[in-house]
Design an enzyme around this catalytic site. Structure first.
Site, short mmCIF file in Angstrom:
data_model
loop_
_atom_site.label_atom_id
_atom_site.label_comp_id
_atom_site.label_asym_id
_atom_site.label_seq_id
_atom_site.Cartn_x
_atom_site.Cartn_y
_atom_site.Cartn_z
N SER B 294 47.60 33.54 25.34
CA SER B 294 46.99 32.32 24.76
C SER B 294 46.73 32.41 23.27
CB SER B 294 45.70 32.02 25.48
OG SER B 294 45.95 31.88 26.85
N THR B 295 46.68 33.60 22.68
CA THR B 295 46.46 33.69 21.23
C THR B 295 47.63 33.06 20.46
OG1 THR B 295 47.07 35.99 21.57
CG2 THR B 295 44.84 35.57 20.85
#
Lengths: 162, 583
Positions: B294-295
């Site tokens: 998700s980063t």
């Protein structure tokens, strides 16, 4: 036979020469004195030669002195160089030691701070000191105006130094 | 005849004869010295008078941005014994030597002396103090050979950045020691043939110019040792607590690309590099790829914004799961929360919605998406000045553009991989208004008074518009204030952030239960200066997510950054409230 005779010949020659020189030396002083008073009476060639003799003897003397000094210096500079080289090596040695010990100590202190936290202040904003910028408000304006009234030009002629 | 000669003449002949004999004697002596044994004497003289002067030219020091020494050269000695040349009894020499070398007994030394006539190595890496003590024995047959030894006073602090120098060759093997070899070594180690007097004094007239002068420039890094230590402590704590395999922290100046900190845990001690595995010596933030999870979502949001496919207000329906090409993709919180309903872009980032980001990226054609990822340089090296950099990996173009699942997995940060340093670079481009800068650790050579002599000129490449970048940073700010990144909140300050918890692919490409957690932050959010990224690999305890494992590391590092860089708070009123709460 000739060997026995020859010294006599030379002595005769020598005596005749010395007598000649005596004759000239006796007759010279007057001329010399005159020449001291009025050098222009000497012919140009003599004067040039005299000058050359004077300067060359001064040059020779100074050259002898110079070479003696240089000779001495060659020994002295060598010694100096070696002494300074030793000193340089010693300083480099100290520099190396001081840098590595200084940094190793920094590391050691920081490592200690990891385990014993009480004596060291952690780098967090809680320990920061925040200073508020001075307010630029109405009150400050009045303060500055009162100040400006105080700082009126003094009545002396002396220039104000800043 | 002789009687006929006079007395004087005979005396003359006599004296003449003596002179003749003396000159013949002298002449023959000269002949003997110059012609007969001349070569031998010449060699002998050379041996005594000439020796090789090895001036002190160490490898340059490596210092941090404040001048703390990270690597310096020490002088060490190797001791050799040549018993054949001993002029004292071996026993007396052994007694004297054993008194100086504590780890050798007299009998051990005597045993060594009996081995060979010459060249017996006794001990290496002797300190200068011990060497000067050994010199006081003043015995023939004991030889001390001077060498340089690299010393890292801060040990493992920046080992993965600085690297190490191999003992025998004195050549850098990894890190800056390797990449900056040309700058660190001043010149090839020269031996000057030197003449010396009988007393052992050097005759300086024969020395070449500038024998003893060398410039004392140092190699300065962009690393801040204080911050490095702090980051190391923070990541070490989390790696231990979650029993993780490894962790890394990157602090990058978003405008210049300077890395203020680059930490790997576990690290190694470069003073004893030979005791560690090669695996530990690499800087995995640069050498190893990971699937960011998700980063990476903020980057995708920026891509979509830049292409004009969405605005921050665009809303998407998030039912919690979505079916793509026969695969079902769920949100991480599907089983606990179900769907999120209608959410906007900022909310998609806040709850880290996989469905939401897939729907965003579905608006873009796979080919355009692929081209943009290539433009961002996912598959290119970032050009950092460290060893072993690995470029990222994208699925082959055909696969990416023809299989529906590929762009979808890429949307939530899986199915491709990049190095932590590349991820930090991409987030820096969001923070600095859309430019890709080259991350680097070397500032350049500095002179004694701290002036930079030469520095790197890094190119910058625009990949996003400044408006897009600004919008994404604002959204990331809400992730910390309202979303999954709340653990990183710091009173008085605003920061943008994004958590990431990705599943790791096994050897055959199937996803395993192992995960890699990360948190990336842009700080301060109102005027970004730094990107801080923390990645922790394979945390093995339950409740290990980007928000629980990596975010606390980033928070601690940013707190340190505030103190070290003296960053004023953007919301000072919060600090006041805090004080009143405490009192």
């Amino acid at each position: 036979m000739s060997a026995v005779r020859s010294p006599k010949k030379t002595s005769q020659l020598r005596s005749s020469k010395s007598s000649g020189s005596q004759a000239t030396s006796q007759s010279l002083p007057l001329q010399w004195k005159r020449s001291r008073k009025n050098e222009k009476s000497f012919p140009l060639l003599i004067r040039v030669l005299l000058f050359l003799q004077h300067t060359s003897s001064i040059l020779t003397l100074s050259a002898i002195a110079g070479s003696l000094i240089m000779y001495g210096l060659t020994f002295y500079t060598q010694q100096m160089w070696n002494r300074q080289y030793d000193k340089l090596q010693e300083l480099q040695y100290y520099e190396r030691n001081v840098t590595s010990i200084h940094e190793a100590l920094k590391d050691e202190i920081a490592e200690q701070a990891k385990t014993t936290n009480e004596t060291f202040v952690p780098l967090t904003p809680d320990y920061n000191l925040y200073l508020e910028p001075a307010m630029i408000s109405h009150s400050s304006e009045t303060a500055s105006s009162s100040q400006s009234r105080k700082v009126e030009p003094p009545k002396t002629d002396r220039p104000v130094a800043y | 005849m002789i009687q006929n000669m006079s007395r004087e003449f005979r005396r003359l002949v006599f004296v003449w004869l003596i002179f003749l004999l003396v000159s013949i004697g002298l002449g023959s002596r000269i002949y003997y010295l110059q012609i007969v044994v001349g070569d031998q004497l010449q060699a002998k003289a050379n041996k005594q008078q000439k020796f090789a002067l090895k001036p002190y030219i160490p490898r340059r020091m490596i210092i941090d941005r404040d001048g703390s020494v990270l690597a310096t050269d020490r002088v060490v000695y190797e001791l050799y014994a040549h018993p054949r040349l001993f002029k004292q009894a071996p026993k007396t020499i052994a007694t004297k030597l054993a008194a100086i070398l504590e780890d050798y007994s007299k009998s051990e030394l005597l045993n060594k002396f009996e081995k060979r006539g010459t060249g017996i190595p006794i001990k290496d890496r002797l300190t200068e103090e011990l060497a000067s003590e050994i010199k006081t024995i003043r015995s023939d047959g004991l030889e001390l050979i001077k060498k340089y030894d690299r010393y890292y006073p801060h040990e493992g602090l920046a080992a993965n950045v600085v690297g190490y120098v191999q003992k025998d060759q004195h050549q850098g093997k990894t890190g800056v020691e390797f990449t900056q070899q040309a700058k660190l070594t001043r010149q090839a180690e020269k031996f000057f043939p030197v003449q010396r007097t009988a007393r052992g004094n050097i005759l300086p007239a024969y020395l070449p110019k500038n024998t003893v002068t060398f410039d004392d420039k140092k190699l300065q890094l962009t690393i801040d040792a204080k911050l490095q230590r702090l980051a190391h402590k923070a990541v070490e704590k989390q790696v231990k607590e979650f029993n993780a395999k490894r962790g890394t922290v990157i602090v990058m100046d978003v405008h210049s690309g300077e890395l203020l900190s680059l930490v790997n845990e576990p690290s190694y001690n470069p003073n004893q590099y030979y005791e560690y595995d090669l695996d530990r010596m690499k800087n995995w933030a640069v050498t190893d790829r990971f699937e960011p999870g998700s980063t990476f979502k903020p980057i995708n949001v920026a891509i979509a914004l830049e292409a004009g496919l969405i605005t921050p207000e665009t809303e998407f329906q998030d039912p919690g799961k979505i079916k793509i090409g026969g695969w079902t993709v769920r949100n991480h919180d599907y089983y606990s929360e179900g769907g999120h309903g209608k959410i906007d872009i900022a909310e998609i980032l806040q709850v880290s919605s996989n469905v939401g980001i897939i729907k965003i990226m579905q608006r873009m054609s796979p080919q355009n998406y692929y081209d943009k990822l290539q433009e961002l340089g996912i598959e290119k090296p970032v050009g950092i000045d460290l060893t072993g950099e690995t470029p990222g990996y994208l699925k082959p173009e055909f696969q990416f553009t023809n299989y529906e699942i590929e762009p979808a997995t890429t949307a939530f940060g899986q199915g491709f991989s990049l190095t932590p340093i590349k991820l930090a670079q991409l987030h820096s481009s969001l923070a600095n208004g859309g430019k890709l800068v080259t991350p680097h650790v070397v500032k350049g050579l500095v002179s004694q008074n701290g002036e930079l002599v030469n520095s790197n000129n890094d190119s910058q490449k625009r990949v996003f518009s400044s408006e897009t970048a600004k919008k994404v940073v604002e959204m990331m700010q809400t992730v910390v204030s309202e979303g999954s990144g709340q653990t990183a909140q710091i009173p008085g300050y605003r920061l943008g952030g994004k958590t990431g918890t990705a599943q790791k692919a096994g050897l055959r490409g199937y996803y395993t239960n192992e995960k890699i957690t990360s948190f990336v932050s842009i700080f301060p959010a109102n005027n970004p200066r730094y990107v801080v990224l923390a990645v922790v690999d394979e945390p093995k305890k339950p409740l290990a997510f980007g928000s629980t494992v990596a975010a606390p590391i980033v928070k601690e590092v940013i707190q340190g950054l505030i103190s070290i860089e003296e960053i004023p708070p953007s919301h000072p009123e919060e600090l006041k409230n805090q004080e009143t709460d405490e009192s």
